[in-house]
Design a protein around this motif. Structure first.
Motif, short mmCIF file in Angstrom:
data_model
loop_
_atom_site.label_atom_id
_atom_site.label_comp_id
_atom_site.label_asym_id
_atom_site.label_seq_id
_atom_site.Cartn_x
_atom_site.Cartn_y
_atom_site.Cartn_z
N ARG A 152 61.64 126.90 8.47
CA ARG A 152 61.29 127.89 7.46
C ARG A 152 62.32 127.84 6.33
N PRO A 153 61.88 127.84 5.07
CA PRO A 153 60.49 127.81 4.62
C PRO A 153 59.83 126.48 4.95
N LEU A 154 58.52 126.53 5.14
CA LEU A 154 57.78 125.34 5.52
C LEU A 154 57.84 124.28 4.42
N PRO A 155 58.16 123.04 4.78
CA PRO A 155 58.10 121.96 3.80
C PRO A 155 56.66 121.48 3.65
N VAL A 156 56.37 120.80 2.55
CA VAL A 156 55.07 120.17 2.36
C VAL A 156 55.19 118.73 2.82
N LEU A 157 54.37 118.35 3.81
CA LEU A 157 54.48 117.03 4.43
C LEU A 157 53.17 116.26 4.31
N GLY A 158 53.28 115.00 3.90
CA GLY A 158 52.09 114.15 3.78
C GLY A 158 52.33 112.80 4.44
N PHE A 159 51.33 112.30 5.13
CA PHE A 159 51.45 111.03 5.84
C PHE A 159 50.22 110.17 5.59
N VAL A 160 50.45 108.92 5.23
CA VAL A 160 49.38 107.92 5.16
C VAL A 160 49.71 106.87 6.22
N ILE A 161 48.78 106.64 7.12
CA ILE A 161 49.02 105.77 8.28
C ILE A 161 47.93 104.71 8.36
N GLU A 162 48.32 103.47 8.59
CA GLU A 162 47.35 102.40 8.73
C GLU A 162 46.49 102.62 9.99
N GLU A 163 45.21 102.33 9.90
CA GLU A 163 44.29 102.50 11.02
C GLU A 163 44.73 101.72 12.26
N VAL A 164 45.32 100.53 12.06
CA VAL A 164 45.74 99.72 13.19
C VAL A 164 46.75 100.46 14.06
N VAL A 165 47.52 101.36 13.47
CA VAL A 165 48.50 102.14 14.23
C VAL A 165 47.79 103.01 15.26
N LEU A 166 46.60 103.51 14.91
CA LEU A 166 45.84 104.36 15.83
C LEU A 166 45.35 103.58 17.04
N ARG A 167 45.26 102.28 16.90
CA ARG A 167 44.63 101.46 17.95
C ARG A 167 45.63 100.63 18.75
N GLU A 178 47.56 110.54 24.24
CA GLU A 178 48.32 111.77 24.02
C GLU A 178 48.92 111.80 22.61
N GLN A 179 49.33 110.63 22.13
CA GLN A 179 49.87 110.55 20.77
C GLN A 179 48.81 110.89 19.73
N LEU A 180 47.60 110.42 19.94
CA LEU A 180 46.52 110.73 19.00
C LEU A 180 46.18 112.21 19.02
N ARG A 181 46.27 112.82 20.18
CA ARG A 181 46.05 114.28 20.25
C ARG A 181 47.11 115.01 19.46
N ARG A 182 48.35 114.55 19.59
CA ARG A 182 49.45 115.17 18.85
C ARG A 182 49.26 114.97 17.35
N LEU A 183 48.82 113.78 16.96
CA LEU A 183 48.59 113.50 15.54
C LEU A 183 47.51 114.42 14.98
N HIS A 184 46.45 114.62 15.74
CA HIS A 184 45.36 115.50 15.30
C HIS A 184 45.86 116.94 15.20
N GLU A 185 46.68 117.34 16.14
CA GLU A 185 47.26 118.68 16.13
C GLU A 185 48.11 118.89 14.88
N CYS A 186 48.94 117.91 14.55
CA CYS A 186 49.79 118.01 13.36
C CYS A 186 48.94 118.04 12.09
N ALA A 187 47.86 117.25 12.09
CA ALA A 187 46.99 117.19 10.91
C ALA A 187 46.34 118.53 10.62
N ASN A 188 46.23 119.39 11.62
CA ASN A 188 45.62 120.70 11.45
C ASN A 188 46.61 121.77 10.99
#
Length: 271
Positions: A152-167, A178-188
């Motif tokens: 706090r205060p919350l920073p503004v965070l942006g991430f661009v990730i290559e699709e191959v990283v997901l796979r 589990e990592q993809l679940r965490r990524l989706h959680e962070c994206a929300n």
């Protein structure tokens, strides 16, 4: 010349001795202190003996529990300097205080979003291989950086990730799932944006490699880039401006946050 590892060991041992002195002054056993700060007796012992890096959360709680008057907290920045490679610690300090941060990653998940097991798999892949103790220290340090997500205060965070990283199943399918679940959680999270660069995108402005742009509390924008032999900070306004232009275009070429979230769910479902 003093090696960074030697300096880190000495700093750890000194911090551990201070923690022990304050604990003994308070009349607490290691078990009692551990119960108060939410860590095990074994962890407290390892920190006092200079064998483990304490997370900032433990430092803050111990300082308050032992009425250390900020002495233990004051040692935190010095521990940061020695818990990371020499070429990384300056960026780690800037990252912790960043007002905003934008990252492009082409090979692995951004460190700020990694789960513990995924981080361990990435760090364990180092060549030449690291000792087990060093792997655990680096995992701990990487997870501690993720305090930025809830700072706090919350920073503004942006991430661009290559699709191959997901796979790429670093650590195995279960670890990636589990990592993809965490990524989706962070994206929300409302202050976090995650966009995926689809593999089918023929060309984009990130082909020169990963980069990070961060804004300091003084509203100064810096860039950080890594390579095979280390990394460096970019402070020249012209060079930073060029990287910022690339990143802005990169975001426009990537999938939208909504489309990215759907793709993350889809890939997770395939595992």
């Amino acid at each position: 010349m003093v090696q960074n590892s030697d300096l880190g060991s000495a700093t750890l041992k000194y911090f551990g001795s201070q923690l022990k002195l304050f604990r003994q002054r308070a009349g607490l056993t290691r078990e009692q202190l551990g119960a108060q700060v939410g860590y095990s007796e074994a962890m407290v012992a390892a920190i006092e003996q200079g064998r483990r890096f304490p997370q900032q959360e433990l430092i803050d709680r111990a300082d308050e529990a032992l009425d250390a008057g900020g002495v233990l907290k004051a040692g935190g920045p010095y521990l940061v300097r020695c818990r990371y490679p020499t070429w990384f610690h300056e960026f780690a300090l800037l990252e912790a205080d960043a007002v905003s941060l934008c990252s492009y990653e082409a090979h692995v998940m951004p460190g700020l979003l990694q789960t513990e097991e995924y981080a361990r798999a990435v760090i364990s892949a180092a060549c030449p291989p690291l000792e087990e103790e060093e792997i655990e220290q680096q995992v701990s340090a990487r997870l501690d950086r993720q305090r930025l997500l809830e700072r706090r205060p919350l920073p503004v965070l942006g991430f661009v990730i290559e699709e191959v990283v997901l796979r790429r199943p670093l650590g195995g399918r279960a670890v990636l799932r589990e990592q993809l679940r965490r990524l989706h959680e962070c994206a929300n999270m409302r202050h976090v944006s995650v966009q995926i660069m689809p593999t089918m995108q023929e060309v984009h402005t990130g082909l020169d490699g990963p980069m990070v742009l961060l804004e300091t509390p003084e509203r100064r924008t810096l860039a950080y880039v890594e390579g095979q032999n280390g990394s460096f900070l970019v402070s020249d306004p012209n060079n930073v401006g060029a990287l910022a232009l690339r990143y802005g275009t990169l975001r426009a070429q990537a999938l939208s946050p909504g489309e990215s979230a759907n793709l993350i769910e889809q890939v997770a479902g395939e595992l």
